[in-house]
Design a protein around this motif. Sequence first.
Motif, PDB file in Angstrom:
ATOM      1  N   ALA A  28       0.860  -1.196   0.000  1.00 50.13           N
ATOM      2  CA  ALA A  28       0.000   0.000   0.000  1.00 50.13           C
ATOM      3  C   ALA A  28       0.888   1.236   0.000  1.00 50.13           C
ATOM      4  O   ALA A  28       1.824   1.337   0.786  1.00 50.13           O
ATOM      5  CB  ALA A  28      -0.923   0.010   1.209  1.00 50.13           C
ATOM      6  N   ASP A  29       0.590   2.163  -0.907  1.00 42.56           N
ATOM      7  CA  ASP A  29       1.398   3.381  -1.081  1.00 42.56           C
ATOM      8  C   ASP A  29       0.603   4.580  -0.592  1.00 42.56           C
ATOM      9  O   ASP A  29      -0.394   4.960  -1.203  1.00 42.56           O
ATOM     10  CB  ASP A  29       1.766   3.524  -2.562  1.00 42.56           C
ATOM     11  N   ILE A  35       5.538   3.507  -4.806  1.00 44.33           N
ATOM     12  CA  ILE A  35       6.218   2.491  -4.003  1.00 44.33           C
ATOM     13  C   ILE A  35       5.497   2.370  -2.662  1.00 44.33           C
ATOM     14  O   ILE A  35       5.240   3.380  -1.995  1.00 44.33           O
ATOM     15  CB  ILE A  35       7.699   2.853  -3.777  1.00 44.33           C
ATOM     16  N   GLY A  36       5.181   1.170  -2.263  1.00 43.67           N
ATOM     17  CA  GLY A  36       4.528   0.961  -0.987  1.00 43.67           C
ATOM     18  C   GLY A  36       5.373   1.451   0.166  1.00 43.67           C
ATOM     19  O   GLY A  36       6.605   1.505   0.086  1.00 43.67           O
ATOM     20  N   GLY A 440      -9.237   3.163 -10.515  1.00 49.83           N
ATOM     21  CA  GLY A 440      -8.093   3.972 -10.107  1.00 49.83           C
ATOM     22  C   GLY A 440      -6.838   3.597 -10.869  1.00 49.83           C
ATOM     23  O   GLY A 440      -6.747   2.538 -11.491  1.00 49.83           O
ATOM     24  N   SER A 441      -5.851   4.499 -10.804  1.00 52.57           N
ATOM     25  CA  SER A 441      -4.622   4.299 -11.574  1.00 52.57           C
ATOM     26  C   SER A 441      -3.831   3.086 -11.118  1.00 52.57           C
ATOM     27  O   SER A 441      -3.008   2.558 -11.861  1.00 52.57           O
ATOM     28  CB  SER A 441      -3.738   5.547 -11.457  1.00 52.57           C
ATOM     29  N   GLY A 446      -2.289   3.045  -4.498  1.00 47.01           N
ATOM     30  CA  GLY A 446      -1.843   4.374  -4.114  1.00 47.01           C
ATOM     31  C   GLY A 446      -2.259   5.387  -5.162  1.00 47.01           C
ATOM     32  O   GLY A 446      -2.672   5.026  -6.261  1.00 47.01           O
ATOM     33  N   PRO A 447      -2.156   6.676  -4.851  1.00 47.93           N
ATOM     34  CA  PRO A 447      -2.638   7.712  -5.763  1.00 47.93           C
ATOM     35  C   PRO A 447      -1.711   8.022  -6.928  1.00 47.93           C
ATOM     36  O   PRO A 447      -2.068   8.812  -7.794  1.00 47.93           O
ATOM     37  CB  PRO A 447      -2.770   8.938  -4.848  1.00 47.93           C
ATOM     38  N   GLY A 448      -0.543   7.399  -6.972  1.00 44.34           N
ATOM     39  CA  GLY A 448       0.418   7.749  -8.016  1.00 44.34           C
ATOM     40  C   GLY A 448       0.851   6.619  -8.911  1.00 44.34           C
ATOM     41  O   GLY A 448       1.978   6.615  -9.410  1.00 44.34           O
TER      42      GLY A 448
END
Length: 553
Positions: A28-29, A35-36, A440-441, A446-448
């Motif tokens: 989880a990032d 990267i997590g 999601g991406s 994560g958001p990135g």
Amino acid sequence: MAEHTFLRGPKDWWRQAVVYQIYPRSYADQNGDGIGDLKGITSRVPYLKELGVDAVWLSPFYPSELADGGYDVADYRNIDPRIGTLEEFDVMLETLHANGIRVFVDVVPNHSSDQHEWFQAALKAAPGSPERDRYIFRDGKGENGEIRPSELVSHFGPTAWTRITEPDGTPGQWYMHLFAKEQPDFNWDNQEVRDDFIKTMRFWSDRGVDGYRIDVAHALVKDLKNGHLPERQSYDVSVMKDDGTDDLFDRDEVHEIYASWRQVYNEYDPPRVAVAEAWVHANRRAAYASEKGLGQSFSFDLLGTPWNSKKFHDTIDYNLKASSKTGSSTTWVFSNHDVIRHATRFGLSDEINKNLPKWFRSADRESQINFKQGLERARAATMLILALPGSTYLYQGEELGLHEPLNIPSDQMQDPQWFRSEGSISRDGCRVPMPWTSTGSSFGFGPGGAHLPQPDWFKDVNVEKQDGVKGSTLEMYRDALRIRKDLVCEEKLTWVKHWLNSNVLHFKRPNGWQSITNFGTKPIKLPKGQVQISSQPLVDGKIAPNTTVWLQS
């Protein structure tokens, strides 16, 4: 260090624990860099609590150049800035402990990163110096030392020796590395090396870490006496000696190291425990699991066991008898960060499973997978081992029934095994970031985005898609772990014979808990008892093929 970061409890809490492996860079990032990170793990503690695991094992999170997925460690007592800080580690640990979840961390003692301060000092020092003696430096053969010191291959390439350039710019000595050239092997005959790892064990134990997973635990001590240098062209266990005198692996002297670690572990309440990753002959695993040593040793035997009731029975029975002799508990595992996910392996034919690298490099590999069969067998196999005496190690994503992502472009792969060792698989597939949502991406990772590409089919097998859905793999895992906590009992079992059907594997635990697995292709009669859970729905009151059922009599 705050006292409340320690989790008290029985000293043998680990004996029948369920341990969930987290590959931090892919879990989880939180900060959106792809990267997590530790904050990401902390944010998912409620998920881990609901899943019902007893502990998590964190793969390396130390500063690293990622020559080998973090197993090239530059600093054993710090955190990679891309993953977090020591303060964030403490918050994560405290949050896990507050939710009753213990923590194992990965320790990599055979080798460091070539960026470790000790190795950098060795490069600047002279041959024969104390700095070089921490590693395995040797002069080359030939008129000008241009020939490598011995014929020793690496896990990741044609040679386990790399030549350095001396501080004066001339070609110099060679150093040994059983893995990538960025992973120089420590010299464990050097007392300073031994003392520093004791310091590392105390560092993390003082912070509240409950246990350790020891990477390549069988490789630390090598026969380097009187100028001898090991030679090896294969790392298959079959070429390794099984009497403690092998040049490279599983030497008897390695247990002197673990005995010194045990003294440190026993300074804590409860005592710390460790599990050895020791790829050795089955009859040699016991010493690693000794109460005077690490405490546990992984059994990887089921990783290569075909879907066959007799073979499963024999493998399980052997391991249970072996653990009873040591006083340790057996460990069971089907998936981790180094192997193809077991939902995929169980979807392949026995013939393909005998040569996975050949299959992996074929152009039509996906068409050779029976996805339905693979998932059914994976669910049944996991429920089977959860019912066995001993501890079970799960790997992130298997609770979603994830198959191996197989279409990662070569230019996006990261695994040195793929690039440097012809005929091997890439381990990147099982390290693809975890899918949490359907959109999601990065499917909620994560958001990135994600540092490895995720397949489109993650939209159908993520946490969001399965959460609360009766019959989903996630809910099966949650139910099984919840029920297991109530049923787990004395570490014994009794095999139940089914003389008329060789496809049945059936055993009872002392409290009346029964596990029965149908390895065949036809439904079988359900024995007497109250059904607690089934890995697949019953068929007209019978146990379906590729299914495990728990009963309470």
